[in-house]
Design an enzyme around this catalytic site. Sequence first.
Site, PDB file in Angstrom:
ATOM      1  N   GLU A  56      -4.133   0.406 -30.712  1.00  0.00           N
ATOM      2  CA  GLU A  56      -3.466   0.853 -31.942  1.00  0.00           C
ATOM      3  C   GLU A  56      -2.351  -0.114 -32.359  1.00  0.00           C
ATOM      4  O   GLU A  56      -1.481   0.246 -33.146  1.00  0.00           O
ATOM      5  CB  GLU A  56      -2.900   2.259 -31.729  1.00  0.00           C
ATOM      6  CG  GLU A  56      -3.991   3.281 -31.482  1.00  0.00           C
ATOM      7  CD  GLU A  56      -3.455   4.672 -31.202  1.00  0.00           C
ATOM      8  OE1 GLU A  56      -3.697   5.577 -31.997  1.00  0.00           O
ATOM      9  OE2 GLU A  56      -2.779   4.840 -30.165  1.00  0.00           O
ATOM     10  N   LYS A  61       9.586   7.890 -32.139  1.00  0.00           N
ATOM     11  CA  LYS A  61       8.342   7.808 -31.353  1.00  0.00           C
ATOM     12  C   LYS A  61       7.723   6.417 -31.520  1.00  0.00           C
ATOM     13  O   LYS A  61       7.189   5.839 -30.565  1.00  0.00           O
ATOM     14  CB  LYS A  61       7.360   8.909 -31.799  1.00  0.00           C
ATOM     15  CG  LYS A  61       6.036   8.921 -31.040  1.00  0.00           C
ATOM     16  CD  LYS A  61       6.200   9.449 -29.635  1.00  0.00           C
ATOM     17  CE  LYS A  61       5.056   9.287 -28.656  1.00  0.00           C
ATOM     18  NZ  LYS A  61       3.727   9.297 -29.044  1.00  0.00           N
ATOM     19  N   SER A  93      -1.389   4.651 -23.325  1.00  0.00           N
ATOM     20  CA  SER A  93      -2.663   4.723 -24.048  1.00  0.00           C
ATOM     21  C   SER A  93      -3.159   3.323 -24.399  1.00  0.00           C
ATOM     22  O   SER A  93      -4.361   3.056 -24.382  1.00  0.00           O
ATOM     23  CB  SER A  93      -2.499   5.564 -25.316  1.00  0.00           C
ATOM     24  OG  SER A  93      -1.458   5.051 -26.105  1.00  0.00           O
ATOM     25  N   ASN A 144       2.492   7.251 -15.762  1.00  0.00           N
ATOM     26  CA  ASN A 144       1.494   7.168 -16.846  1.00  0.00           C
ATOM     27  C   ASN A 144       0.958   5.765 -17.031  1.00  0.00           C
ATOM     28  O   ASN A 144       1.714   4.809 -16.988  1.00  0.00           O
ATOM     29  CB  ASN A 144       2.156   7.503 -18.203  1.00  0.00           C
ATOM     30  CG  ASN A 144       1.975   8.931 -18.588  1.00  0.00           C
ATOM     31  OD1 ASN A 144       1.835   9.780 -17.729  1.00  0.00           O
ATOM     32  ND2 ASN A 144       1.991   9.178 -19.883  1.00  0.00           N
ATOM     33  N   ASN A 158       4.257   0.502 -24.883  1.00  0.00           N
ATOM     34  CA  ASN A 158       2.804   0.266 -24.826  1.00  0.00           C
ATOM     35  C   ASN A 158       2.401  -1.205 -24.664  1.00  0.00           C
ATOM     36  O   ASN A 158       1.676  -1.539 -23.715  1.00  0.00           O
ATOM     37  CB  ASN A 158       2.112   0.904 -26.036  1.00  0.00           C
ATOM     38  CG  ASN A 158       2.248   2.415 -26.037  1.00  0.00           C
ATOM     39  OD1 ASN A 158       3.191   2.948 -25.448  1.00  0.00           O
ATOM     40  ND2 ASN A 158       1.342   3.123 -26.675  1.00  0.00           N
ATOM     41  N   ASN A 210       6.728   3.763 -28.570  1.00  0.00           N
ATOM     42  CA  ASN A 210       5.407   3.138 -28.426  1.00  0.00           C
ATOM     43  C   ASN A 210       5.484   1.616 -28.557  1.00  0.00           C
ATOM     44  O   ASN A 210       4.773   0.896 -27.860  1.00  0.00           O
ATOM     45  CB  ASN A 210       4.410   3.715 -29.439  1.00  0.00           C
ATOM     46  CG  ASN A 210       4.012   5.138 -29.118  1.00  0.00           C
ATOM     47  OD1 ASN A 210       4.032   6.016 -29.962  1.00  0.00           O
ATOM     48  ND2 ASN A 210       3.666   5.397 -27.858  1.00  0.00           N
ATOM     49  N   ALA A 246      -1.698  14.700 -21.671  1.00  0.00           N
ATOM     50  CA  ALA A 246      -3.018  15.231 -21.313  1.00  0.00           C
ATOM     51  C   ALA A 246      -3.982  14.076 -21.162  1.00  0.00           C
ATOM     52  O   ALA A 246      -3.840  13.053 -21.824  1.00  0.00           O
ATOM     53  CB  ALA A 246      -3.513  16.181 -22.395  1.00  0.00           C
ATOM     54  N   ASN A 302      -0.558   8.421 -32.545  1.00  0.00           N
ATOM     55  CA  ASN A 302       0.430   7.360 -32.336  1.00  0.00           C
ATOM     56  C   ASN A 302       0.427   6.419 -33.527  1.00  0.00           C
ATOM     57  O   ASN A 302      -0.587   6.258 -34.204  1.00  0.00           O
ATOM     58  CB  ASN A 302       0.051   6.527 -31.102  1.00  0.00           C
ATOM     59  CG  ASN A 302       0.572   7.125 -29.814  1.00  0.00           C
ATOM     60  OD1 ASN A 302       1.424   8.012 -29.825  1.00  0.00           O
ATOM     61  ND2 ASN A 302       0.054   6.639 -28.695  1.00  0.00           N
TER      62      ASN A 302
END
Length: 332
Positions: free
Chosen positions: A295, A213, A283, A280, A221, A217, A150, A124
């Site tokens: 991140e 992407k 992350s 989800n 996020n 994020n 995953a 990411n």
Amino acid sequence: MLENHWYILGAGAIGTLFACQFERANIRSTLLIRPGIRQNQASHAPPEETSKSIDVTFLDDSTQHFSIPIQPSIQSPITPLSESPSTPPIRQLILSTKAHQSQMAIDGIQSRLAEGAIIVVMQNGMGVAEQLQAQLPQCTIFVATTTEGAHRPTEKSLIHAGAGETWIGNLPLGDKKNGRLEAVTAQSIAKQWQRTALSIHYDHNITQRLWTKLAINCAINPLTVKYQCNNGALLTNPEALQLMKKVCQELQNIMTARGIHTHSDLFTTVKQVAKNTHSNISSMLQDHRNQKPTEIHFINGYVVNEGKALNIPTPVNQALALEITGNHTEIT
Ligand code: KPL
């Protein structure tokens, strides 16, 4: 000509998923793992190659046991790894660590990187590939972005929770004379990885895909951390939706200035991803809950820096980056 063997630096969920899918497709892989404290650091003997046991639950609910070879990811202070027979030069590497761990991870294996080594950065955030290309001019850096879902409920288990797609390409970096050759190599990597059960594609315009992407994020996020919720819950929170829209607009402004085109409206794309990944825990929220560095500097922080370079205001990305870094001690 590609070799049938990849080293994987970063044995998180995605790195481990690729290792196991490679194994199923008869592509060799070796996970580079930080040596545990039980390993005898003082020994002059080269560390024996051992393996990591992992039980994988696949999308169809079937499970399979894997034993993936491992090697230490950190150069011994006594024996340079490049001189050790059990740690040969690395010619093909996937870097799947968290973005903020990349530098330290690469430093640990730098002496093993062969001249002309291929490194595929799959993580990411943005900025690491460019840094690596400057640091390792003898290597060729590629980028991949994946939407495979995953997670690893335990150290020895992996759940492949959602089928996604992986796109690989070469960055428009460095000496343009090699651009054509790099594109051919990226296509060969995609072709080799297509032997796995994963959906893998070559993308001649990977920059556009990476920015899309990045927008996803940036807009999902930090908001999941702000509102302490799963991805889908953002869609029923009017305040979060407003912020999401503004984040997307700031990204759109930078992308337009950079000449990066998107096929569809970013806000629509982000909302679709939040819907698809409804349950989800992002992350970033996972890292936040586990009190780990996030991140953020490579996600919203990257956008803020791009905005400064282009003189484009990014107040919402900046506020979110500050809010997340304010909550925890972050690695810069
Ligand atoms: O990439 C993700 C992440 O959590 O880092 C998304 C797409 C937001 C899915 O959770």
